[in-house]
Design a protein around this motif. Structure first.
Motif, PDB file in Angstrom:
ATOM      1  N   ASN A   1      18.294  12.828  -0.419  1.00 12.24           N
ATOM      2  CA  ASN A   1      19.472  12.062   0.267  1.00 12.24           C
ATOM      3  C   ASN A   1      18.946  10.684   0.488  1.00 12.24           C
ATOM      4  N   ASP A   2      19.743   9.752   0.722  1.00  9.78           N
ATOM      5  CA  ASP A   2      19.464   8.226   0.719  1.00  9.78           C
ATOM      6  C   ASP A   2      19.804   7.628   2.119  1.00  9.78           C
ATOM      7  N   ASP A   3      20.285   8.682   3.127  1.00  8.58           N
ATOM      8  CA  ASP A   3      20.432   8.411   4.491  1.00  8.58           C
ATOM      9  C   ASP A   3      19.344   8.551   5.429  1.00  8.58           C
ATOM     10  N   VAL A   4      18.297   7.914   5.393  1.00  9.34           N
ATOM     11  CA  VAL A   4      17.133   7.905   6.114  1.00  9.34           C
ATOM     12  C   VAL A   4      17.287   8.027   7.777  1.00  9.34           C
ATOM     13  N   ILE A   5      18.418   7.083   8.186  1.00  8.95           N
ATOM     14  CA  ILE A   5      18.667   7.062   9.726  1.00  8.95           C
ATOM     15  C   ILE A   5      19.170   8.384   9.938  1.00  8.95           C
TER      16      ILE A   5
ATOM     17  N   ASP B   1       8.733  32.614   3.321  1.00  8.14           N
ATOM     18  CA  ASP B   1      10.296  32.628   3.237  1.00  8.14           C
ATOM     19  C   ASP B   1      10.831  31.795   2.434  1.00  8.14           C
ATOM     20  N   LEU B   2      12.167  32.115   2.218  1.00  7.32           N
ATOM     21  CA  LEU B   2      12.854  31.252   1.430  1.00  7.32           C
ATOM     22  C   LEU B   2      13.482  30.021   2.708  1.00  7.32           C
ATOM     23  N   THR B   3      13.188  28.780   2.077  1.00  7.44           N
ATOM     24  CA  THR B   3      13.371  27.481   2.951  1.00  7.44           C
ATOM     25  C   THR B   3      13.828  26.488   2.034  1.00  7.44           C
ATOM     26  N   LEU B   4      14.751  25.694   2.626  1.00  4.78           N
ATOM     27  CA  LEU B   4      15.822  24.682   1.917  1.00  4.78           C
ATOM     28  C   LEU B   4      15.807  23.456   2.931  1.00  4.78           C
ATOM     29  N   ILE B   5      15.230  22.482   2.499  1.00  7.50           N
ATOM     30  CA  ILE B   5      15.163  21.073   3.225  1.00  7.50           C
ATOM     31  C   ILE B   5      15.561  19.899   2.407  1.00  7.50           C
ATOM     32  N   THR B   6      15.363  18.644   3.250  1.00  9.55           N
ATOM     33  CA  THR B   6      15.690  17.476   2.259  1.00  9.55           C
ATOM     34  C   THR B   6      14.487  16.497   2.408  1.00  9.55           C
ATOM     35  N   ALA B   7      14.629  15.794   1.124  1.00  8.12           N
ATOM     36  CA  ALA B   7      13.772  14.743   1.105  1.00  8.12           C
ATOM     37  C   ALA B   7      14.489  13.530   1.298  1.00  8.12           C
ATOM     38  N   ALA B   8      14.374  12.491   2.062  1.00  9.16           N
ATOM     39  CA  ALA B   8      15.444  11.470   2.422  1.00  9.16           C
ATOM     40  C   ALA B   8      14.447  10.239   2.063  1.00  9.16           C
ATOM     41  N   SER B   9      15.154   9.116   1.331  1.00 11.06           N
ATOM     42  CA  SER B   9      14.556   7.802   1.293  1.00 11.06           C
ATOM     43  C   SER B   9      15.487   6.849   0.697  1.00 11.06           C
TER      44      SER B   9
ATOM     45  N   LYS C   1      12.813  11.728  -5.197  1.00 10.48           N
ATOM     46  CA  LYS C   1      12.810  12.767  -6.279  1.00 10.48           C
ATOM     47  C   LYS C   1      11.349  13.208  -6.403  1.00 10.48           C
ATOM     48  N   TYR C   2      10.223  12.167  -6.460  1.00  5.58           N
ATOM     49  CA  TYR C   2       8.886  12.515  -6.506  1.00  5.58           C
ATOM     50  C   TYR C   2       8.574  13.504  -5.595  1.00  5.58           C
ATOM     51  N   VAL C   3       9.176  13.309  -4.287  1.00  4.61           N
ATOM     52  CA  VAL C   3       8.620  14.301  -3.189  1.00  4.61           C
ATOM     53  C   VAL C   3       9.329  15.569  -3.425  1.00  4.61           C
ATOM     54  N   GLN C   4      10.755  15.443  -3.793  1.00  8.73           N
ATOM     55  CA  GLN C   4      11.306  16.774  -4.224  1.00  8.73           C
ATOM     56  C   GLN C   4      10.648  17.618  -5.073  1.00  8.73           C
ATOM     57  N   ASP C   5      10.174  17.113  -6.165  1.00  2.00           N
ATOM     58  CA  ASP C   5       9.326  17.615  -7.330  1.00  2.00           C
ATOM     59  C   ASP C   5       8.005  18.041  -6.743  1.00  2.00           C
ATOM     60  N   LEU C   6       7.475  17.301  -6.104  1.00  2.00           N
ATOM     61  CA  LEU C   6       5.979  17.670  -5.393  1.00  2.00           C
ATOM     62  C   LEU C   6       6.137  18.955  -4.408  1.00  2.00           C
TER      63      LEU C   6
ATOM     64  N   LEU D   1       0.917  -1.235   0.064  1.00  3.09           N
ATOM     65  CA  LEU D   1       0.128   0.096  -0.065  1.00  3.09           C
ATOM     66  C   LEU D   1       0.813   1.069   0.096  1.00  3.09           C
ATOM     67  N   ARG D   2       2.117   1.097  -0.060  1.00  2.43           N
ATOM     68  CA  ARG D   2       2.916   2.322   0.015  1.00  2.43           C
ATOM     69  C   ARG D   2       4.517   2.221  -0.747  1.00  2.43           C
ATOM     70  N   SER D   3       5.014   3.360  -0.983  1.00  2.00           N
ATOM     71  CA  SER D   3       6.150   3.261  -1.278  1.00  2.00           C
ATOM     72  C   SER D   3       7.294   3.054  -0.123  1.00  2.00           C
ATOM     73  N   ASP D   4       8.621   3.162  -0.599  1.00  2.00           N
ATOM     74  CA  ASP D   4       9.252   3.409   0.447  1.00  2.00           C
ATOM     75  C   ASP D   4       9.212   4.819   1.227  1.00  2.00           C
ATOM     76  N   VAL D   5       9.251   4.982   2.547  1.00  2.00           N
ATOM     77  CA  VAL D   5       8.927   6.181   3.087  1.00  2.00           C
ATOM     78  C   VAL D   5       9.754   7.273   2.851  1.00  2.00           C
ATOM     79  N   VAL D   6       9.221   8.377   2.545  1.00  2.00           N
ATOM     80  CA  VAL D   6      10.216   9.630   2.545  1.00  2.00           C
ATOM     81  C   VAL D   6      10.208  10.617   3.566  1.00  2.00           C
ATOM     82  N   VAL D   7      11.294  11.049   4.045  1.00  2.00           N
ATOM     83  CA  VAL D   7      11.412  11.730   5.324  1.00  2.00           C
ATOM     84  C   VAL D   7      11.561  13.183   4.459  1.00  2.00           C
ATOM     85  N   VAL D   8      10.685  14.135   5.032  1.00  2.00           N
ATOM     86  CA  VAL D   8      10.901  15.809   4.753  1.00  2.00           C
ATOM     87  C   VAL D   8      11.280  16.383   6.059  1.00  2.00           C
ATOM     88  N   SER D   9      12.487  16.780   5.777  1.00  2.00           N
ATOM     89  CA  SER D   9      13.192  17.384   7.203  1.00  2.00           C
ATOM     90  C   SER D   9      14.335  18.328   6.941  1.00  2.00           C
TER      91      SER D   9
END
Length: 345
Positions: A181-185, A150-158, A165-170, A130-138
């Motif tokens: 980033n691939d370092d979810v931990i 305001d200008l904000t830069l963060i990370t999508a990790a999975s 990349k899907y979440v980055q584009d979203l 029912l899901r993709s690999d979980v993507v962390v937005v942080s």
């Protein structure tokens, strides 16, 4: 990216701010929450005054009380609920979700008792079909600033680059930029543990200490976060990125941070119970302090700042005496933690 249907679970400050980002990008945004009055306000007044007194939301952002309805035909689900209820909400999602979606989360904490990261909880409770690999937005982000674009830069990790990349584009647009980033931990531990250090940084301010002390706790706090994260399997380089030192700086120095404000109140002599009652929002750093302390003992990772904050919060240790004890620890080489990390790798 073509328009997507996104369910945002949690109408708090960050969930609301991220909903606006997604709406600005042309997506259909559905905010789900379990407080009927709040959802009614979002739908009828297009405001969420509990968190933003002067912000008007786009009328296309729709609030839902019924989870099954909110999840109907969605392409992605974004969890932005407190850590302590993540498992419960994930179970509820699994019960009503009837198709595969991209699963994201933007919460920052570690579960008490299990010591698990949020992505692990979501993986355990939502079936893989029912899901993709979980993507962390942080990353370094205050809802109060994102909501006013305001200008904000963060990370999508999975673990899966395509999902990240899907979440980055979203999310990405003129004022909101994501890196993959691939370092979810690493990203999740940085997000959770920086809240503990932010409580300590706030306490130093409340006690009247200045910028020297602020720089010290942020720098040495980052060393402790890195030590524990690497022991859990993270890439040490993650901690010098947006989700590491970036998030630690923004959380450990700003009045916008509820963790910093809680620490500041502790430093001024207020009782924790009163602080939590007056805050009106979950102070993740308080519960995460206990988890971090327990993990450090389990993994035999030295974390003197975390130890000190733990004993102040949970053992009623005197703050000033605790700081003196911390300052009088045996002298060490500054880069000792780098040597330890190399040894682990």
């Amino acid at each position: 990216m073509t328009q997507k249907k996104i369910a945002v679970l949690g109408p708090g400050s960050w969930g609301t701010a991220l909903s606006q980002v997604l709406n600005d990008n042309g997506h259909e945004v559905r905010i789900w929450g379990n407080v009927p009055e709040q959802i009614t306000e979002i739908n009828e007044k297009h405001t969420n005054t509990r968190y933003f007194s002067e912000v008007i939301l786009d009328d296309k952002i729709t609030g839902y009380n019924d989870l099954a309805t909110a999840l109907t035909d969605v392409d992605a689900i974004l969890f932005v609920v407190p850590t302590k209820v993540t498992r419960l909400v994930a179970k509820q999602v699994a019960e009503v979700l009837d198709h595969k979606v991209v699963v994201m989360h933007a919460s920052k904490g570690l579960e008490q008792g299990t010591h698990e990261r949020i992505s692990t909880i979501l993986e355990e409770e939502i079936p893989a079909d029912l899901r993709s690999d979980v993507v962390v937005v942080s990353g370094p982000s205050h809802a109060e600033e994102t909501i006013v674009r305001d200008l904000t830069l963060i990370t999508a990790a999975s673990k899966n680059h395509e999902d990240a990349k899907y979440v980055q584009d979203l999310f990405s647009n003129d004022y909101f930029r994501l890196y993959t980033n691939d370092d979810v931990i690493g990203v999740e531990t940085a997000a959770a543990l920086k809240n503990v250090i932010a409580v300590g940084a706030g306490a130093l301010h409340g006690l009247g200490f200045g910028d020297n002390a602020k720089a010290a706790i942020i720098t040495r706090g980052l060393a402790e976060i890195t030590r524990l994260g690497v022991a859990m399997g993270a890439n040490p380089m993650t901690y010098i990125g947006l989700s590491g030192v970036g998030d630690l700086i923004v959380t450990g120095t700003s009045i916008h941070s509820r963790n910093w404000r809680a620490g500041d109140a502790l430093g001024r002599g207020e009782k924790l119970a009163d602080i939590e009652a007056n805050m009106g929002m979950v102070i993740e750093g308080v519960s995460t302090t206990k988890v971090a302390y327990e993990l450090s003992k389990m993994l035999q990772v030295e974390m003197p700042i975390v130890d000190t904050i733990y004993h102040v919060i949970y053992k009623d240790a005197d703050i000033r005496e605790s700081i003196i004890k911390l300052m009088r620890r045996e002298g060490r080489p500054e880069n000792e933690y780098i040597i330890e990390i190399k040894g682990l790798n």
